[in-house]
Design a protein around this motif. Structure first.
Motif, PDB file in Angstrom:
ATOM      1  N   GLY A 217      57.047  37.290  54.799  1.00  0.00           N
ATOM      2  CA  GLY A 217      56.206  36.927  53.666  1.00  0.00           C
ATOM      3  C   GLY A 217      54.733  37.213  53.877  1.00  0.00           C
ATOM      4  O   GLY A 217      54.014  37.509  52.926  1.00  0.00           O
ATOM      5  N   MET A 218      54.273  37.136  55.138  1.00  0.00           N
ATOM      6  CA  MET A 218      52.836  37.359  55.358  1.00  0.00           C
ATOM      7  C   MET A 218      52.437  38.779  54.983  1.00  0.00           C
ATOM      8  O   MET A 218      51.333  39.033  54.498  1.00  0.00           O
ATOM      9  N   GLU A 219      53.368  39.736  55.178  1.00  0.00           N
ATOM     10  CA  GLU A 219      53.059  41.121  54.841  1.00  0.00           C
ATOM     11  C   GLU A 219      52.847  41.287  53.343  1.00  0.00           C
ATOM     12  O   GLU A 219      52.029  42.098  52.895  1.00  0.00           O
ATOM     13  N   THR A 220      53.550  40.487  52.547  1.00  0.00           N
ATOM     14  CA  THR A 220      53.378  40.547  51.093  1.00  0.00           C
ATOM     15  C   THR A 220      52.080  39.874  50.671  1.00  0.00           C
ATOM     16  O   THR A 220      51.338  40.397  49.831  1.00  0.00           O
ATOM     17  N   ALA A 221      51.779  38.734  51.270  1.00  0.00           N
ATOM     18  CA  ALA A 221      50.563  38.005  50.909  1.00  0.00           C
ATOM     19  C   ALA A 221      49.300  38.768  51.277  1.00  0.00           C
ATOM     20  O   ALA A 221      48.245  38.553  50.662  1.00  0.00           O
ATOM     21  N   LEU A 222      49.380  39.666  52.267  1.00  0.00           N
ATOM     22  CA  LEU A 222      48.201  40.409  52.709  1.00  0.00           C
ATOM     23  C   LEU A 222      47.985  41.696  51.911  1.00  0.00           C
ATOM     24  O   LEU A 222      46.998  42.405  52.154  1.00  0.00           O
ATOM     25  N   ILE A 223      48.879  42.003  50.971  1.00  0.00           N
ATOM     26  CA  ILE A 223      48.688  43.222  50.188  1.00  0.00           C
ATOM     27  C   ILE A 223      47.372  43.198  49.407  1.00  0.00           C
ATOM     28  O   ILE A 223      46.632  44.188  49.405  1.00  0.00           O
ATOM     29  N   PRO A 224      46.995  42.076  48.737  1.00  0.00           N
ATOM     30  CA  PRO A 224      45.759  42.094  47.942  1.00  0.00           C
ATOM     31  C   PRO A 224      44.497  41.929  48.787  1.00  0.00           C
ATOM     32  O   PRO A 224      43.612  41.131  48.457  1.00  0.00           O
ATOM     33  N   SER A 225      44.378  42.662  49.910  1.00  0.00           N
ATOM     34  CA  SER A 225      43.205  42.516  50.779  1.00  0.00           C
ATOM     35  C   SER A 225      41.929  42.927  50.072  1.00  0.00           C
ATOM     36  O   SER A 225      40.832  42.508  50.462  1.00  0.00           O
ATOM     37  N   GLY A 226      42.044  43.773  49.044  1.00  0.00           N
ATOM     38  CA  GLY A 226      40.872  44.179  48.280  1.00  0.00           C
ATOM     39  C   GLY A 226      40.282  43.052  47.455  1.00  0.00           C
ATOM     40  O   GLY A 226      39.200  43.202  46.890  1.00  0.00           O
ATOM     41  N   GLU A 227      40.972  41.907  47.385  1.00  0.00           N
ATOM     42  CA  GLU A 227      40.465  40.760  46.636  1.00  0.00           C
ATOM     43  C   GLU A 227      40.167  39.575  47.553  1.00  0.00           C
ATOM     44  O   GLU A 227      40.050  38.442  47.109  1.00  0.00           O
ATOM     45  N   LEU A 228      40.017  39.858  48.870  1.00  0.00           N
ATOM     46  CA  LEU A 228      39.700  38.819  49.837  1.00  0.00           C
ATOM     47  C   LEU A 228      38.203  38.763  50.096  1.00  0.00           C
ATOM     48  O   LEU A 228      37.527  39.793  50.132  1.00  0.00           O
ATOM     49  N   ARG A 229      37.700  37.565  50.298  1.00  0.00           N
ATOM     50  CA  ARG A 229      36.330  37.399  50.766  1.00  0.00           C
ATOM     51  C   ARG A 229      36.331  37.411  52.296  1.00  0.00           C
ATOM     52  O   ARG A 229      37.037  36.628  52.927  1.00  0.00           O
ATOM     53  N   ASP A 230      35.569  38.304  52.902  1.00  0.00           N
ATOM     54  CA  ASP A 230      35.397  38.366  54.356  1.00  0.00           C
ATOM     55  C   ASP A 230      36.740  38.447  55.071  1.00  0.00           C
ATOM     56  O   ASP A 230      37.147  37.535  55.794  1.00  0.00           O
ATOM     57  N   ALA A 231      37.432  39.580  54.888  1.00  0.00           N
ATOM     58  CA  ALA A 231      38.775  39.757  55.446  1.00  0.00           C
ATOM     59  C   ALA A 231      38.789  39.651  56.965  1.00  0.00           C
ATOM     60  O   ALA A 231      39.760  39.178  57.555  1.00  0.00           O
ATOM     61  N   SER A 232      37.714  40.070  57.644  1.00  0.00           N
ATOM     62  CA  SER A 232      37.712  40.063  59.102  1.00  0.00           C
ATOM     63  C   SER A 232      37.815  38.653  59.674  1.00  0.00           C
ATOM     64  O   SER A 232      38.286  38.461  60.807  1.00  0.00           O
TER      65      SER A 232
END
Length: 441
Positions: A217-232
């Motif tokens: 499931g984590m691989e699916t939740a990480l797909i919208p990385s373009g909508e994350l604040r401060d991904a690092s």
């Protein structure tokens, strides 16, 4: 005096990564990961594992935890280096090129949309048990139409609306599950739990495919990385925190259901609800409701993330460019959302949860293998998209452990499961070749 606006007219749709809104923080990401992982699998798996491994069933979840934690570390490391939408598709593509990335992304979408349909089918079974009059073709069709219409509508009104719904559903379903796992431990018959003897190593390996499906499931939740604040920063913290919560929860639930129901667990179709009903009579209804909320939450997160995968494939030219556009009003990839919902609805009308779970689990292990290798590569080359990345200690050690664990699990797949996965891969290769030929014309 009248004034004329100098602002350009707002287009109906916008294109590119910059059109997305970076509105998802670390807490929302962790909730999304937990929400997708704790979907339908945990409500069915305790009985399925018990039929395979008997009283040693908790060992399968423990072994799965030992396998999934290195994978989570790899996702945390490579996710902190990528700040664009796509998840494993982006990770594998950045490391090994467009073709491996396309295969990873397309295979992942197929797994996700099949999971959506399977969980919707399982959700209808819960409804049909409560209201038997709905258990007919027309009732099933109406239920599926209403369910997917709601899911599509919630996602169409923006990522903030979607994440708020995910956070609410995560809280609603996790509270009863943690109560069952926590309170139930005081009523466990520990003679029903075996931590030492397992039926056989092949049996454990085969059970691990189901366990990996439950942990995925984590691989699916990480797909919208373009909508994350401060991904690092948000990706490593959210990923590791979510996995730790899920591992503790799953271990507790397996122990409680097994320790309370004993041999009756093997024939139970709603093991969590029956265990809760044994402790407290209204608990059976409460856990049935929780199962429905959990499956709905899974499908919400599945649609939110998987539509962004279609968006990424359209953005990069592997699908028609319309998939890479977002609406001006809510900044969401509407065509991708509708497409995923419609295909999921179609599969939901067919059903067959157990077969899809095995195929999805095996395919996810292939994706995990690719991400493990990609993590080693990008860390060695120090590839990054900005910010300070999360660096795995030991160099290639953790990615190597992850890759070996996935290879060992994949080796236990049956011929039928391998056939289904290989056929899907073959179809994907043909699609990739056709799209590439069309772009080069």
């Amino acid at each position: 005096m009248t004034s004329t606006s100098t602002q350009p007219p707002v287009a109906a749709t916008l294109e590119g990564e910059s059109a997305l809104v970076r509105a998802v923080g670390g807490v929302s990401l962790a909730a999304a990961i937990i929400n997708i992982i704790v979907g339908s699998g945990i409500f069915l798996l305790p009985a399925l594992l018990f039929t395979r491994m008997g009283s040693a069933a908790p060992i399968a979840f423990l072994a799965g935890a030992l396998a999934i934690v290195p994978i989570a570390l790899c996702f945390a490391a490579i996710g902190s280096r990528a700040a664009t939408t796509g998840g494993p598709y982006t990770y594998v593509g950045a490391a090994f090129g467009p073709f491996p990335g396309f295969v990873a992304g397309a295979l992942m979408w197929i797994c996700n949309v099949a999971s959506s349909g399977a969980v919707a089918s399982a959700l209808f079974l819960q409804v049909a048990r409560a209201w038997p009059q709905t258990d007919q073709p027309l009732g099933r069709a109406v239920f599926m139409v209403v369910l997917y219409s709601i899911l599509i509508a919630l996602n169409a009104f923006g990522v903030k609306m979607g994440t708020r719904a995910i956070n609410a559903l995560a809280a609603l379903k996790l509270t009863p599950l943690f109560l069952l796992a926590g309170v139930g431990l005081f009523f466990v018959d520990w003679s029903q739990i075996n931590w030492i003897t397992i039926p056989s190593w092949p049996t454990l390996g085969a059970s691990m495919v189901l366990v990996m499906f439950a942990y995925s499931g984590m691989e699916t939740a990480l797909i919208p990385s373009g909508e994350l604040r401060d991904a690092s920063h948000s990706v490593p913290r959210a990923t590791l925190a979510a996995i730790l919560v899920v591992v503790l929860l799953y271990m507790g639930i397996q122990i409680v259901t097994q320790g309370i129901l004993g041999p009756a667990l093997a024939t139970s179709t709603v093991p969590l609800a029956e265990a809760a009903g044994t402790l407290w009579t209204p608990g059976l209804v409460l856990l049935l409701i929780t199962a429905g909320v959990s499956m709905g939450g899974f499908m919400m997160g599945n649609l939110l993330a998987s539509s962004r995968l279609l968006y990424a494939l359209g953005r990069d030219g592997y699908l028609p460019s319309a998939y890479g556009r977002v609406t001006a009003s809510y900044r969401v990839p509407l065509l991708a959302i509708v497409t995923h919902g419609v295909v999921g609805f179609s599969l939901a009308m067919l059903g067959n949860f157990e077969a899809l779970a095995l195929i999805s689990g095996g395919a996810n292990c292939l994706i995990y293998l690719g991400v493990s290798l990609a993590t080693w590569f990008v860390q060695k080359r120090d590839l990054r998209a900005g910010g300070k990345p999360f660096v795995l200690p030991g160099g290639p050690l953790i990615p190597a452990i992850s890759a070996l664990a996935m290879i060992a699990i994949i080796a236990t797949l049956s011929r039928a499961e391998w056939t289904a996965i290989l056929i899907a891969l073959l179809v994907l290769v043909v699609i990739y070749a056709g799209l590439r030929h069309w772009r080069l014309r």
